[in-house]
Scaffold this motif. Structure first.
Motif, PDB file in Angstrom:
ATOM      1  N   ARG A 100     -34.438 124.785  44.338  1.00 48.10           N
ATOM      2  CA  ARG A 100     -35.522 125.171  43.434  1.00 48.10           C
ATOM      3  C   ARG A 100     -35.349 124.447  42.099  1.00 48.10           C
ATOM      4  NH1 ARG A 100     -36.797 131.413  42.236  1.00 48.10           N
ATOM      5  NH2 ARG A 100     -37.609 131.200  44.365  1.00 48.10           N
ATOM      6  N   GLU A 101     -36.374 123.738  41.668  1.00 47.54           N
ATOM      7  CA  GLU A 101     -36.290 123.009  40.416  1.00 47.54           C
ATOM      8  C   GLU A 101     -36.359 123.962  39.225  1.00 47.54           C
ATOM      9  OE1 GLU A 101     -39.110 119.881  40.164  1.00 47.54           O
ATOM     10  OE2 GLU A 101     -38.432 118.862  41.996  1.00 47.54           O
ATOM     11  N   ILE A 102     -35.633 123.618  38.177  1.00 51.38           N
ATOM     12  CA  ILE A 102     -35.615 124.422  36.954  1.00 51.38           C
ATOM     13  C   ILE A 102     -36.904 124.168  36.176  1.00 51.38           C
ATOM     14  CG2 ILE A 102     -34.406 124.837  34.789  1.00 51.38           C
ATOM     15  CD1 ILE A 102     -31.840 123.964  36.190  1.00 51.38           C
ATOM     16  N   GLN A 103     -37.586 125.257  35.823  1.00 47.80           N
ATOM     17  CA  GLN A 103     -38.826 125.133  35.067  1.00 47.80           C
ATOM     18  C   GLN A 103     -38.520 124.785  33.612  1.00 47.80           C
ATOM     19  OE1 GLN A 103     -41.825 125.251  36.590  1.00 47.80           O
ATOM     20  NE2 GLN A 103     -40.607 125.471  38.481  1.00 47.80           N
ATOM     21  N   SER A 104     -39.168 123.744  33.121  1.00 47.68           N
ATOM     22  CA  SER A 104     -38.930 123.302  31.749  1.00 47.68           C
ATOM     23  C   SER A 104     -40.110 122.466  31.281  1.00 47.68           C
ATOM     24  CB  SER A 104     -37.636 122.489  31.671  1.00 47.68           C
ATOM     25  OG  SER A 104     -37.447 121.954  30.381  1.00 47.68           O
ATOM     26  N   LYS A 105     -40.313 122.457  29.965  1.00 49.89           N
ATOM     27  CA  LYS A 105     -41.349 121.619  29.391  1.00 49.89           C
ATOM     28  C   LYS A 105     -40.947 120.149  29.393  1.00 49.89           C
ATOM     29  CE  LYS A 105     -43.106 125.277  26.353  1.00 49.89           C
ATOM     30  NZ  LYS A 105     -43.370 125.689  24.941  1.00 49.89           N
ATOM     31  N   THR A 106     -39.651 119.904  29.550  1.00 54.82           N
ATOM     32  CA  THR A 106     -39.131 118.542  29.579  1.00 54.82           C
ATOM     33  C   THR A 106     -39.108 118.026  31.016  1.00 54.82           C
ATOM     34  OG1 THR A 106     -37.717 119.063  27.689  1.00 54.82           O
ATOM     35  CG2 THR A 106     -37.210 117.058  28.920  1.00 54.82           C
ATOM     36  N   SER A 107     -39.560 116.810  31.212  1.00 47.72           N
ATOM     37  CA  SER A 107     -39.555 116.221  32.553  1.00 47.72           C
ATOM     38  C   SER A 107     -38.122 116.070  33.052  1.00 47.72           C
ATOM     39  CB  SER A 107     -40.240 114.850  32.541  1.00 47.72           C
ATOM     40  OG  SER A 107     -41.596 114.978  32.137  1.00 47.72           O
ATOM     41  N   PRO A 108     -37.871 116.378  34.327  1.00 45.91           N
ATOM     42  CA  PRO A 108     -36.498 116.310  34.846  1.00 45.91           C
ATOM     43  C   PRO A 108     -36.012 114.873  35.009  1.00 45.91           C
ATOM     44  CG  PRO A 108     -38.035 116.840  36.602  1.00 45.91           C
ATOM     45  CD  PRO A 108     -38.829 116.862  35.342  1.00 45.91           C
ATOM     46  N   LEU A 109     -34.706 114.731  34.969  1.00 42.24           N
ATOM     47  CA  LEU A 109     -34.051 113.461  35.228  1.00 42.24           C
ATOM     48  C   LEU A 109     -33.550 113.473  36.670  1.00 42.24           C
ATOM     49  CD1 LEU A 109     -32.728 110.749  34.228  1.00 42.24           C
ATOM     50  CD2 LEU A 109     -30.687 112.143  33.715  1.00 42.24           C
ATOM     51  N   VAL A 110     -33.831 112.423  37.419  1.00 44.33           N
ATOM     52  CA  VAL A 110     -33.395 112.324  38.816  1.00 44.33           C
ATOM     53  C   VAL A 110     -32.092 111.527  38.862  1.00 44.33           C
ATOM     54  CG1 VAL A 110     -33.940 111.475  41.123  1.00 44.33           C
ATOM     55  CG2 VAL A 110     -35.740 112.472  39.689  1.00 44.33           C
ATOM     56  N   VAL A 111     -31.083 112.098  39.515  1.00 46.39           N
ATOM     57  CA  VAL A 111     -29.797 111.417  39.698  1.00 46.39           C
ATOM     58  C   VAL A 111     -29.425 111.505  41.173  1.00 46.39           C
ATOM     59  CG1 VAL A 111     -27.351 111.357  39.128  1.00 46.39           C
ATOM     60  CG2 VAL A 111     -29.021 111.963  37.362  1.00 46.39           C
ATOM     61  N   GLN A 112     -29.137 110.371  41.770  1.00 46.64           N
ATOM     62  CA  GLN A 112     -28.708 110.306  43.171  1.00 46.64           C
ATOM     63  C   GLN A 112     -27.185 110.194  43.212  1.00 46.64           C
ATOM     64  OE1 GLN A 112     -31.036 106.855  44.115  1.00 46.64           O
ATOM     65  NE2 GLN A 112     -32.749 108.047  44.904  1.00 46.64           N
ATOM     66  N   VAL A 113     -26.560 111.078  43.981  1.00 50.32           N
ATOM     67  CA  VAL A 113     -25.102 111.191  44.006  1.00 50.32           C
ATOM     68  C   VAL A 113     -24.589 110.785  45.383  1.00 50.32           C
ATOM     69  CG1 VAL A 113     -23.135 112.721  43.651  1.00 50.32           C
ATOM     70  CG2 VAL A 113     -25.259 113.098  42.363  1.00 50.32           C
ATOM     71  N   VAL A 114     -23.569 109.931  45.395  1.00 51.50           N
ATOM     72  CA  VAL A 114     -22.927 109.509  46.646  1.00 51.50           C
ATOM     73  C   VAL A 114     -21.435 109.771  46.523  1.00 51.50           C
ATOM     74  CG1 VAL A 114     -22.550 107.637  48.280  1.00 51.50           C
ATOM     75  CG2 VAL A 114     -24.662 107.696  46.932  1.00 51.50           C
ATOM     76  N   SER A 115     -20.892 110.592  47.419  1.00 46.99           N
ATOM     77  CA  SER A 115     -19.446 110.807  47.438  1.00 46.99           C
ATOM     78  C   SER A 115     -18.790 109.757  48.320  1.00 46.99           C
ATOM     79  CB  SER A 115     -19.119 112.215  47.940  1.00 46.99           C
ATOM     80  OG  SER A 115     -19.582 112.405  49.270  1.00 46.99           O
ATOM     81  N   LEU A 116     -17.713 109.176  47.797  1.00 46.60           N
ATOM     82  CA  LEU A 116     -16.980 108.120  48.487  1.00 46.60           C
ATOM     83  C   LEU A 116     -15.512 108.519  48.577  1.00 46.60           C
ATOM     84  CD1 LEU A 116     -18.566 105.207  46.437  1.00 46.60           C
ATOM     85  CD2 LEU A 116     -19.110 105.737  48.813  1.00 46.60           C
ATOM     86  N   ASP A 117     -14.709 107.693  49.237  1.00 55.99           N
ATOM     87  CA  ASP A 117     -13.249 107.887  49.279  1.00 55.99           C
ATOM     88  C   ASP A 117     -12.617 107.041  48.185  1.00 55.99           C
ATOM     89  OD1 ASP A 117     -13.418 109.543  51.509  1.00 55.99           O
ATOM     90  OD2 ASP A 117     -13.074 107.910  52.922  1.00 55.99           O
ATOM     91  N   TRP A 118     -12.112 107.576  47.085  1.00 54.51           N
ATOM     92  CA  TRP A 118     -12.214 108.961  46.606  1.00 54.51           C
ATOM     93  C   TRP A 118     -12.735 108.867  45.184  1.00 54.51           C
ATOM     94  CZ3 TRP A 118      -8.266 107.333  49.877  1.00 54.51           C
ATOM     95  CH2 TRP A 118      -8.168 108.044  51.091  1.00 54.51           C
ATOM     96  N   LYS A 119     -14.042 108.791  45.096  1.00 55.65           N
ATOM     97  CA  LYS A 119     -14.731 108.597  43.823  1.00 55.65           C
ATOM     98  C   LYS A 119     -16.177 109.036  43.980  1.00 55.65           C
ATOM     99  CE  LYS A 119     -14.580 103.911  45.494  1.00 55.65           C
ATOM    100  NZ  LYS A 119     -13.561 104.285  46.472  1.00 55.65           N
ATOM    101  N   TRP A 120     -16.880 109.082  42.855  1.00 54.39           N
ATOM    102  CA  TRP A 120     -18.283 109.508  42.851  1.00 54.39           C
ATOM    103  C   TRP A 120     -19.153 108.388  42.301  1.00 54.39           C
ATOM    104  CZ3 TRP A 120     -19.768 114.054  44.984  1.00 54.39           C
ATOM    105  CH2 TRP A 120     -18.782 115.023  45.192  1.00 54.39           C
TER     106      TRP A 120
END
Length: 280
Positions: A100-120
């Motif tokens: 569920r997205e957080i309701q806010s007057k500010t437009s959300p920032l999209v971040v794509q996350v990839v978990s690797l061995d062994w770092k982000w």
């Protein structure tokens, strides 16, 4: 021990609305359970004191076996506790749904996350840049995460912002968080994933909106580009990796990572002779 205390102190010091709501649920559930724990401890001590060998006033009733009133009290109290705890869990699981997205007057920032061995790896598709082991976000702005894994299943967790969520190869999970103020908050992997697991840590750097835009502009001055070739090098097993930035990202790279890890998982299943069904 220090890491364990940092985790606990982080949960008890929320810096965003999701973590604050989770802390409220924790306190409410604890208070409900203490309504049984405290009386039981007090009554245990009271019974031990009253029925001590030296108390001549204590009566022994060997033939007493049943009391409807006592049975009513004994069963009604745990029933009410289960109802209250179940209600808290039911409401909380819907109100704090990570999708569920957080309701806010500010437009959300999209971040794509990839978990690797062994770092982000963090990809900012709207800003056309990426970072390793460093997540920079603006304060008072919802962040919509899209998460996957390019290796084994892992777990993304920032205690002071809330809501641990899993990353899985060939799949995309979602999470919405928001930081209320500027600061640096620790994040890490909460799922054991091999020998370098303990080094899968990153800092969440929360900046003011103007400072964040200045950071984006400065990041674009870097010389490195995150494309399929550089991602292949990055995905090699390594631990205790220093934070790094990529000034540009190959379009559609995140989706290709999801598809590629799905194909890899399928090929591994074929080799092992075990094909996962829809229930797995």
């Amino acid at each position: 021990m220090h890491d364990a205390w940092s985790w606990v102190s982080g949960v008890l010091a929320p810096q965003g609305p999701i973590a604050a709501s989770e802390l409220k649920i924790l306190f409410n559930a604890t208070a409900i359970m203490l309504t049984v724990v405290v009386p039981v401890i007090v009554l245990t001590l009271a019974f031990a004191w009253w029925f001590r060998a030296g108390n001549k006033s204590a009566r022994r009733l060997p033939d007493w076996s049943y009391s409807g009133r006592i049975e009513l009290v004994v069963w009604s109290i745990p029933t009410l506790i289960v109802v209250f705890l179940g209600g808290i869990a039911w409401l909380g699981s819907h109100d704090l749904d990570p999708y569920r997205e957080i309701q806010s007057k500010t437009s959300p920032l999209v971040v794509q996350v990839v978990s690797l061995d062994w770092k982000w790896l963090f990809i900012y598709p709207e800003k056309n840049l990426a970072t390793v082991n460093e997540l920079v976000v603006p304060a008072n702005t919802p962040v919509n995460f899209q998460l996957t894994s390019a290796s084994v299943m892992n777990s993304f967790f920032v205690p002071q912002l809330g809501s641990q969520i899993y990353t899985m190869p060939g799949m995309t999970t979602r999470l919405s968080l928001k930081a209320d103020k500027r600061g640096i908050f620790p994040g890490f992997s909460a799922q054991f994933s091999g020998s370098g697991f303990s080094d899968m840590r990153f800092d969440v750097v929360v900046k003011a909106s103007d400072e964040f835009e200045a950071w984006v502009n400065a990041s674009h001055q870097a010389n490195s580009v995150l494309d399929q070739a550089s991602f292949t090098n990055l995905s090699q097993q390594s631990s205790n990796v220093a934070p790094a930035r990529f000034a540009a990202v190959e379009p559609g790279l995140f989706n290709s990572i999801v598809v590629g890890s799905a194909h890899a998982a399928h090929a591994q299943a074929m080799q092992s002779g075990h094909m996962p069904d829809m229930g797995e």
